[in-house]
Design a protein around this motif. Structure first.
Motif, PDB file in Angstrom:
ATOM      1  N   SER A   1    -143.057 -33.181 -19.070  1.00 18.23           N
ATOM      2  CA  SER A   1    -144.126 -33.084 -18.076  1.00 18.23           C
ATOM      3  C   SER A   1    -144.199 -34.293 -17.147  1.00 18.23           C
ATOM      4  O   SER A   1    -144.806 -34.210 -16.071  1.00 18.23           O
ATOM      5  CB  SER A   1    -145.475 -32.900 -18.781  1.00 18.23           C
ATOM      6  OG  SER A   1    -145.721 -33.973 -19.666  1.00 18.23           O
TER       7      SER A   1
ATOM      8  N   LYS B   1    -143.934 -29.451 -15.509  1.00 22.27           N
ATOM      9  CA  LYS B   1    -144.932 -29.114 -14.494  1.00 22.27           C
ATOM     10  C   LYS B   1    -144.871 -29.977 -13.247  1.00 22.27           C
ATOM     11  O   LYS B   1    -145.382 -29.589 -12.185  1.00 22.27           O
ATOM     12  CB  LYS B   1    -146.330 -29.179 -15.105  1.00 22.27           C
ATOM     13  CG  LYS B   1    -146.735 -30.570 -15.593  1.00 22.27           C
ATOM     14  CD  LYS B   1    -148.130 -30.535 -16.207  1.00 22.27           C
ATOM     15  CE  LYS B   1    -148.589 -31.918 -16.656  1.00 22.27           C
ATOM     16  NZ  LYS B   1    -149.935 -31.868 -17.245  1.00 22.27           N
TER      17      LYS B   1
ATOM     18  N   ASP C   1    -142.626 -24.288 -13.799  1.00 25.31           N
ATOM     19  CA  ASP C   1    -144.042 -23.997 -14.034  1.00 25.31           C
ATOM     20  C   ASP C   1    -144.290 -22.528 -13.727  1.00 25.31           C
ATOM     21  O   ASP C   1    -143.412 -21.805 -13.247  1.00 25.31           O
ATOM     22  CB  ASP C   1    -144.963 -24.904 -13.203  1.00 25.31           C
ATOM     23  CG  ASP C   1    -144.654 -24.836 -11.712  1.00 25.31           C
ATOM     24  OD1 ASP C   1    -144.454 -23.722 -11.193  1.00 25.31           O
ATOM     25  OD2 ASP C   1    -144.584 -25.898 -11.079  1.00 25.31           O
TER      26      ASP C   1
END
Length: 455
Positions: free
Chosen positions: A378, A404, A430
């Motif tokens: 992330s 993400k 994502d």
């Protein structure tokens, strides 16, 4: 001529008095009334399977789908015996079945036995589960923490069960057990010479004295507090090892070096939730034929100040580096690891904490990467990913999932051109990414086959 006819008088029989008639006994009345119950049932006369020899009937039972085979064992004793001969894999939960000999007599042809659940003295539900045939090996749960809460069977009791198993299962190929001693393992090694895979929970250095007796052992998984001494014992006795997994172990440089020098057939080395001593990573340089290195759930890669001169010995044959749920915040440790594995062709980073752009930039040490798999990273951004993979001129497969901070809108023309040259691209950083759909429409990333390779 005259004839004389003499008329004879017909003899009359007097009726028998009811008093003179013999009464049937109670036993005769019962037999006459229940004759149909004593006669063999009609189905027995029409059971054509009685005409089939055991090998023929066994072949028929083997053709039945696996979910229905257990039901066939309830037909009769013969079918139960034949079905038991087909069972190869057993996962035991009731230790009494093993000690009494019922397990071995019921399933005489076992070659894959998991006794870990049966070694627990509490919290056990069920008796035994089995599958027919040799299934794929799945890793059991680690008992490094759980064994502190659950009461294990005594060492003597476990050893007694191992002796009973060894006496009846000479064809054993795989065994998983907890809290055994070197004597119990020696009894298995003497009787089960074909055993190739061993999994030991609550393992210590002294237990490994018995492991060396398994002449054909190729796959070993150790869960426990094993130190350098234990690794050295293991290296001297198990020189045919192909796969080794250490869970919660405390080895160091000397132990890993000894493994590399003695176990020259070692191809896969896995370290999980380790408490290894500082500098252990440098011992990997002596594993000249190591092809796969996996680090799983490691809070620290290496707690040492740096490998220094040990970095002159890298893993020359390494093909795959797999990091899963590891802490990658220590830049020096990650740098040493990537340098040690610079020959890797496949790199997998799965749910690793601390993998930001700065840490990922160290991956430029890999010069021959063909496959990169990123999932759950992330902190990594699109620019951080691009800065590294543009330097990998042999990259063919790329998969980015659940990262993400990697955005479609930040893809540069250079990165887009790289995507068009890939054999395979799976791009789902994502839930809002639409690039994958547009690439699929024009055929980019569909030149190759499956992303993963079987190992």
């Amino acid at each position: 001529m005259s004839f004389t006819v003499k008329k004879t008088k017909k003899k009359e029989t007097s009726p028998v008095s009811p008093l003179n008639k013999r009464r049937a006994s109670w036993s005769e009345l019962w037999v006459n009334h229940h004759h149909h119950l004593l006669s063999p049932p009609p189905i027995a006369k029409s059971d054509l399977t009685l005409l089939l020899p055991d090998p023929t009937l066994l072949a028929i039972i083997a053709k039945v789908p696996s979910p229905h085979r257990k039901t066939l064992s309830l037909v009769c004793k013969r079918w139960s015996r034949l079905h038991g001969g087909l069972v190869r894999t057993v996962k035991l939960s009731d230790w009494g079945l093993l000690e009494s000999g019922r397990l071995v007599s019921r399933f005489p042809n076992l070659d894959n036995v998991d006794l870990v659940g049966g070694c627990l003295n509490s919290g056990v539900v069920g008796l035994v589960s089995f599958t027919v045939g040799v299934g794929s090996y799945h890793q059991s749960l680690s008992f490094v923490e759980e064994e502190r809460l659950l009461l294990l069977l005594s060492v003597d009791k476990v050893d007694s069960g191992l002796r009973a198993l060894a006496a009846g299962c000479s064809n054993l190929r795989r065994l998983a057990v907890a809290n055994a001693s070197e004597l119990g393992l020696l009894s298995v090694a003497e009787a089960c010479t074909r055993l190739q895979e061993l999994e030991l929970h609550k393992c210590s250095d002294t237990v490994l004295l018995g492991v060396g007796a398994f002449e054909n052992l190729q796959i070993l998984r150790l869960v426990g507090l094993v130190s350098d001494i234990g690794l050295m014992i293991l290296a001297q006795g198990c020189k045919r090892l192909v796969k080794l997994e250490l869970v919660g172990c405390r080895g160091g440089f000397d132990g890993v070096k000894e493994i590399g020098e003695c176990c020259q057939m070692l191809e896969e080395f896995t370290v999980c939730d380790h408490e290894m001593e500082p500098g252990w990573l440098g011992g990997l340089g002596y594993c000249e034929n190591l092809k796969t290195l996996k680090l799983v759930s490691c809070k620290k890669i290496d707690r040492g100040p740096g490998l220094g001169e040990c970095l002159s010995r890298c893993c020359p044959a390494l093909e795959r580096l797999h990091l899963e749920k590891c802490q990658l915040r220590d830049k020096n440790a990650v740098k040493d690891l990537f340098k040690m594995c610079e020959a890797a062709r496949e790199v997998v980073l799965h749910d690793c904490w601390g993998l930001d752009n700065d840490i990922f930039s160290l991956a430029m040490a890999f010069g021959r990467v063909k496959l990169l798999y990123l999932e759950g990273c992330s902190l990594l951004t699109t620019s951080g990913l691009e800065s590294v993979i543009l330097h990998w001129h042999e990259l063919e497969h790329l998969k980015v999932v659940s990262c993400k901070n990697v955005k479609d809108s930040e893809i540069s023309p250079l990165l887009s051109a790289l995507f068009s040259d890939l054999v395979e691209l799976q791009w789902r950083p994502d839930t809002r990414s639409h690039l994958w759909l547009s690439l699929a429409e024009i055929g980019i990333g569909s030149k190759g086959g499956k992303f993963f390779k079987k190992t």
